[in-house]
Design a protein around this motif. Structure first.
Motif, short mmCIF file in Angstrom:
data_model
loop_
_atom_site.label_atom_id
_atom_site.label_comp_id
_atom_site.label_asym_id
_atom_site.label_seq_id
_atom_site.Cartn_x
_atom_site.Cartn_y
_atom_site.Cartn_z
N ASP A 81 1.53 3.12 3.52
CA ASP A 81 1.06 3.95 3.07
C ASP A 81 1.80 5.69 2.99
O ASP A 81 0.79 6.20 3.30
N GLU A 105 -8.08 2.14 -2.85
CA GLU A 105 -8.66 1.83 -1.67
C GLU A 105 -10.57 2.49 -0.99
O GLU A 105 -10.68 3.81 -1.92
N HIS A 162 1.51 5.70 -1.74
CA HIS A 162 0.97 6.26 -2.84
C HIS A 162 1.80 7.26 -3.96
O HIS A 162 1.99 8.52 -2.71
N HIS A 198 0.67 -1.67 0.09
CA HIS A 198 -0.20 0.16 0.13
C HIS A 198 0.54 1.17 0.24
O HIS A 198 1.32 1.55 0.87
NI NI Z 1 -3.54 4.52 1.83
#
Ligand code: NI
Length: 259
Positions: free
Chosen positions: A206, A95, A10, A8
Protein backbone atom coordinates in the motif's frame (compact mmCIF):
# COMPACT_ATOMS: atom_id res chain seq x y z
CA UNK A 1 15.72 -16.14 -3.89
CA UNK A 2 12.19 -16.14 -5.25
CA UNK A 3 11.08 -12.61 -6.17
CA UNK A 4 8.25 -11.14 -4.09
CA UNK A 5 4.87 -10.58 -5.79
CA UNK A 6 3.77 -7.09 -4.68
CA UNK A 7 -0.03 -7.01 -4.94
CA UNK A 8 -0.84 -3.44 -3.91
CA UNK A 9 1.16 -0.27 -4.56
CA UNK A 10 0.45 3.32 -5.59
CA UNK A 11 3.48 4.58 -7.55
CA UNK A 12 1.19 7.17 -9.15
CA UNK A 13 1.19 8.98 -5.77
CA UNK A 14 2.89 12.38 -5.75
CA UNK A 15 5.25 11.05 -3.06
CA UNK A 16 7.03 9.31 -5.95
CA UNK A 17 7.15 12.28 -8.33
CA UNK A 18 10.92 12.64 -8.07
CA UNK A 19 12.06 9.04 -8.48
CA UNK A 20 9.16 6.86 -9.69
CA UNK A 21 10.80 5.84 -13.00
CA UNK A 22 14.02 4.90 -11.25
CA UNK A 23 12.20 2.95 -8.52
CA UNK A 24 9.95 1.03 -10.91
CA UNK A 25 12.76 0.11 -13.29
CA UNK A 26 14.88 -1.12 -10.37
CA UNK A 27 12.28 -3.32 -8.65
CA UNK A 28 13.04 -6.60 -10.41
CA UNK A 29 16.74 -6.26 -9.55
CA UNK A 30 15.73 -5.60 -5.93
CA UNK A 31 13.80 -8.88 -5.81
CA UNK A 32 10.30 -7.46 -6.31
CA UNK A 33 8.42 -8.71 -9.39
CA UNK A 34 5.73 -8.44 -10.55
CA UNK A 35 3.86 -5.51 -8.96
CA UNK A 36 0.22 -4.45 -9.24
CA UNK A 37 -0.22 -0.68 -9.27
CA UNK A 38 -3.73 -0.14 -7.93
CA UNK A 39 -5.98 2.69 -9.08
CA UNK A 40 -7.93 4.67 -6.49
CA UNK A 41 -9.47 7.33 -8.77
CA UNK A 42 -10.06 7.72 -12.50
CA UNK A 43 -6.76 9.54 -12.90
CA UNK A 44 -4.72 7.01 -10.90
CA UNK A 45 -6.41 4.18 -12.81
CA UNK A 46 -5.23 5.75 -16.08
CA UNK A 47 -1.73 6.15 -14.63
CA UNK A 48 -1.72 2.52 -13.48
CA UNK A 49 -2.49 1.37 -17.03
CA UNK A 50 0.26 3.62 -18.36
CA UNK A 51 2.83 2.12 -15.93
CA UNK A 52 1.71 -1.39 -16.84
CA UNK A 53 2.41 -0.64 -20.47
CA UNK A 54 5.82 0.90 -19.85
CA UNK A 55 7.32 -1.44 -17.23
CA UNK A 56 7.60 -5.20 -17.85
CA UNK A 57 7.01 -6.15 -14.24
CA UNK A 58 4.00 -3.91 -13.61
CA UNK A 59 0.33 -4.85 -13.89
CA UNK A 60 -2.64 -2.55 -13.25
CA UNK A 61 -5.85 -2.60 -11.25
CA UNK A 62 -8.46 -0.01 -12.21
CA UNK A 63 -11.22 1.28 -9.95
CA UNK A 64 -12.44 4.07 -7.72
CA UNK A 65 -11.73 4.03 -3.98
CA UNK A 66 -14.75 4.66 -1.71
CA UNK A 67 -13.29 7.99 -0.56
CA UNK A 68 -13.10 9.14 -4.22
CA UNK A 69 -16.58 8.27 -5.49
CA UNK A 70 -18.08 11.77 -5.15
CA UNK A 71 -18.93 12.93 -8.68
CA UNK A 72 -18.31 9.55 -10.36
CA UNK A 73 -20.69 8.83 -13.26
CA UNK A 74 -21.72 5.89 -15.42
CA UNK A 75 -19.47 7.24 -18.16
CA UNK A 76 -16.51 6.86 -15.79
CA UNK A 77 -17.58 3.28 -15.31
CA UNK A 78 -17.63 2.89 -19.11
CA UNK A 79 -14.05 4.14 -19.22
CA UNK A 80 -13.00 1.61 -16.55
CA UNK A 81 -14.73 -1.11 -18.58
CA UNK A 82 -12.82 -0.07 -21.70
CA UNK A 83 -9.51 -0.13 -19.82
CA UNK A 84 -10.27 -3.60 -18.47
CA UNK A 85 -11.37 -5.02 -21.81
CA UNK A 86 -8.77 -3.43 -24.07
CA UNK A 87 -5.67 -4.04 -22.00
CA UNK A 88 -4.47 -7.48 -20.95
CA UNK A 89 -2.24 -5.94 -18.28
CA UNK A 90 -5.29 -4.86 -16.30
CA UNK A 91 -5.67 -7.76 -13.86
CA UNK A 92 -8.26 -6.55 -11.32
CA UNK A 93 -10.98 -4.03 -10.52
CA UNK A 94 -9.86 -2.02 -7.51
CA UNK A 95 -9.53 -0.60 -5.16
CA UNK A 96 -13.23 -0.50 -4.44
CA UNK A 97 -15.23 -0.83 -1.24
CA UNK A 98 -16.43 1.11 1.78
CA UNK A 99 -14.61 3.53 4.08
CA UNK A 100 -16.73 4.77 6.99
CA UNK A 101 -13.80 6.30 8.85
CA UNK A 102 -14.68 9.73 7.41
CA UNK A 103 -18.25 11.10 7.14
CA UNK A 104 -17.85 11.88 3.41
CA UNK A 105 -18.69 10.66 0.83
CA UNK A 106 -22.10 9.54 2.17
CA UNK A 107 -22.60 5.86 2.83
CA UNK A 108 -25.34 5.39 0.24
CA UNK A 109 -23.08 6.79 -2.47
CA UNK A 110 -20.18 4.54 -1.39
CA UNK A 111 -22.45 1.50 -1.38
CA UNK A 112 -23.83 2.33 -4.81
CA UNK A 113 -20.40 2.51 -6.45
CA UNK A 114 -19.05 -0.49 -4.58
CA UNK A 115 -21.89 -2.57 -5.97
CA UNK A 116 -21.63 -1.08 -9.48
CA UNK A 117 -17.89 -1.84 -9.59
CA UNK A 118 -18.47 -5.40 -8.37
CA UNK A 119 -20.96 -5.77 -11.23
CA UNK A 120 -18.34 -4.40 -13.62
CA UNK A 121 -15.79 -6.94 -12.37
CA UNK A 122 -18.24 -9.76 -12.97
CA UNK A 123 -18.91 -8.48 -16.48
CA UNK A 124 -15.22 -8.26 -17.45
CA UNK A 125 -14.24 -11.43 -15.57
CA UNK A 126 -11.67 -9.83 -13.27
CA UNK A 127 -11.18 -10.27 -9.51
CA UNK A 128 -11.81 -7.37 -7.12
CA UNK A 129 -9.48 -5.64 -4.68
CA UNK A 130 -11.55 -4.47 -1.71
CA UNK A 131 -10.71 -1.60 0.61
CA UNK A 132 -12.93 -1.85 3.71
CA UNK A 133 -12.54 0.28 6.80
CA UNK A 134 -15.00 0.60 9.72
CA UNK A 135 -17.71 -0.89 7.51
CA UNK A 136 -17.39 -4.60 7.99
CA UNK A 137 -21.04 -5.62 8.08
CA UNK A 138 -22.09 -3.55 5.04
CA UNK A 139 -19.05 -4.84 3.12
CA UNK A 140 -20.00 -8.43 3.80
CA UNK A 141 -23.70 -7.82 3.07
CA UNK A 142 -23.00 -6.09 -0.25
CA UNK A 143 -20.52 -8.80 -1.23
CA UNK A 144 -23.14 -11.46 -0.57
CA UNK A 145 -25.80 -9.53 -2.47
CA UNK A 146 -23.43 -9.22 -5.46
CA UNK A 147 -22.42 -12.90 -5.19
CA UNK A 148 -18.80 -11.90 -4.74
CA UNK A 149 -17.92 -15.55 -4.19
CA UNK A 150 -18.41 -15.96 -7.95
CA UNK A 151 -16.22 -12.92 -8.73
CA UNK A 152 -13.28 -13.60 -6.42
CA UNK A 153 -10.64 -11.26 -5.10
CA UNK A 154 -8.99 -10.01 -1.97
CA UNK A 155 -9.60 -7.95 1.15
CA UNK A 156 -6.68 -5.54 1.03
CA UNK A 157 -4.99 -4.12 4.15
CA UNK A 158 -7.18 -6.34 6.29
CA UNK A 159 -8.18 -4.66 9.57
CA UNK A 160 -11.01 -6.78 11.00
CA UNK A 161 -11.02 -9.70 13.44
CA UNK A 162 -9.85 -13.28 12.89
CA UNK A 163 -13.48 -14.39 13.33
CA UNK A 164 -14.63 -12.14 10.49
CA UNK A 165 -11.79 -13.30 8.26
CA UNK A 166 -13.51 -16.68 8.25
CA UNK A 167 -16.55 -15.23 6.44
CA UNK A 168 -14.36 -13.73 3.70
CA UNK A 169 -12.30 -16.92 3.37
CA UNK A 170 -15.53 -18.89 3.02
CA UNK A 171 -16.40 -16.68 0.04
CA UNK A 172 -13.07 -17.75 -1.49
CA UNK A 173 -11.35 -14.44 -0.86
CA UNK A 174 -7.67 -13.80 -0.21
CA UNK A 175 -6.38 -11.53 2.56
CA UNK A 176 -3.76 -8.83 1.91
CA UNK A 177 -1.17 -8.37 4.64
CA UNK A 178 1.17 -5.37 4.76
CA UNK A 179 3.32 -3.26 7.05
CA UNK A 180 0.75 -3.06 9.85
CA UNK A 181 1.53 -6.65 10.87
CA UNK A 182 4.95 -5.47 12.09
CA UNK A 183 3.54 -2.70 14.34
CA UNK A 184 3.77 -3.21 18.10
CA UNK A 185 0.05 -2.53 18.60
CA UNK A 186 -1.17 -4.94 15.94
CA UNK A 187 -2.02 -7.94 18.14
CA UNK A 188 -5.33 -8.51 16.38
CA UNK A 189 -3.72 -8.60 12.94
CA UNK A 190 -1.11 -11.08 14.16
CA UNK A 191 -3.96 -13.33 15.35
CA UNK A 192 -5.47 -13.01 11.86
CA UNK A 193 -2.18 -14.15 10.30
CA UNK A 194 -2.06 -17.06 12.74
CA UNK A 195 -5.41 -18.38 11.56
CA UNK A 196 -5.02 -17.66 7.83
CA UNK A 197 -4.25 -20.65 5.63
CA UNK A 198 -0.93 -20.15 3.81
CA UNK A 199 -2.72 -20.46 0.49
CA UNK A 200 -4.85 -17.34 1.09
CA UNK A 201 -2.27 -14.71 2.09
CA UNK A 202 -1.10 -11.95 -0.27
CA UNK A 203 1.83 -9.58 0.34
CA UNK A 204 1.23 -5.87 -0.21
CA UNK A 205 2.76 -2.56 0.78
CA UNK A 206 0.00 0.00 0.00
CA UNK A 207 3.02 2.28 -0.54
CA UNK A 208 3.72 5.15 -0.11
CA UNK A 209 1.73 4.41 3.09
CA UNK A 210 2.14 1.83 5.86
CA UNK A 211 5.93 1.41 6.00
CA UNK A 212 6.74 -1.57 8.25
CA UNK A 213 9.02 -1.67 11.27
CA UNK A 214 11.93 -0.87 11.40
CA UNK A 215 11.30 1.88 8.81
CA UNK A 216 7.82 2.83 10.09
CA UNK A 217 6.89 6.46 9.38
CA UNK A 218 9.07 6.79 6.29
CA UNK A 219 7.88 6.77 2.67
CA UNK A 220 7.17 3.12 1.98
CA UNK A 221 8.22 1.26 -1.16
CA UNK A 222 7.92 -2.34 -2.33
CA UNK A 223 11.44 -3.39 -1.29
CA UNK A 224 10.24 -3.15 2.34
CA UNK A 225 8.08 -6.24 1.75
CA UNK A 226 11.02 -8.30 3.02
CA UNK A 227 10.21 -7.06 6.54
CA UNK A 228 6.57 -8.09 6.14
CA UNK A 229 7.49 -11.54 4.83
CA UNK A 230 9.87 -12.03 7.75
CA UNK A 231 7.17 -11.11 10.30
CA UNK A 232 4.61 -13.45 8.75
CA UNK A 233 7.26 -16.21 8.73
CA UNK A 234 7.89 -15.63 12.43
CA UNK A 235 4.15 -15.82 13.25
CA UNK A 236 3.61 -18.93 11.12
CA UNK A 237 6.82 -20.67 12.24
CA UNK A 238 8.05 -21.12 8.67
CA UNK A 239 10.90 -19.58 6.67
CA UNK A 240 10.58 -16.21 4.92
CA UNK A 241 11.35 -18.02 1.67
CA UNK A 242 8.27 -20.21 2.20
CA UNK A 243 6.10 -17.14 2.79
CA UNK A 244 7.46 -15.47 -0.34
CA UNK A 245 6.90 -18.60 -2.47
CA UNK A 246 3.38 -19.28 -1.13
CA UNK A 247 2.18 -15.67 -1.49
CA UNK A 248 3.62 -15.58 -5.00
CA UNK A 249 1.67 -18.69 -5.98
CA UNK A 250 -1.47 -17.21 -4.42
CA UNK A 251 -1.18 -13.91 -6.26
CA UNK A 252 -0.42 -15.68 -9.54
CA UNK A 253 -3.47 -17.93 -9.11
CA UNK A 254 -5.76 -15.00 -8.30
CA UNK A 255 -4.54 -12.32 -10.70
CA UNK A 256 -2.63 -13.90 -13.57
CA UNK A 257 -4.11 -17.33 -14.21
CA UNK A 258 -7.80 -16.76 -14.49
CA UNK A 259 -9.82 -18.57 -17.12
NI1 NI B 1 -4.33 1.19 -1.51
Amino acid sequence: MTPIFETHCHYDDEAFDDDREQLLSGMAAAGISPLINVGASMESSRMSVDFANRFDSVYAAVGVHPSEVEGITESDLDELRNMALSDKRVVAIGEIGLDYHWPEPGRDLQKHWFTRQMELAREVHLPIIIHSRDGEKDTEDLMRAAHAEEIGGELHCYSYSPESARAFLDMGFYIGIGGAVTFKNSKKLRRVVEMLPMDRILLETDCPYMAPEPVRGTRNNSTNLHFVAAKIAEIKGVSAEEVIAATRENATRLFLKRA
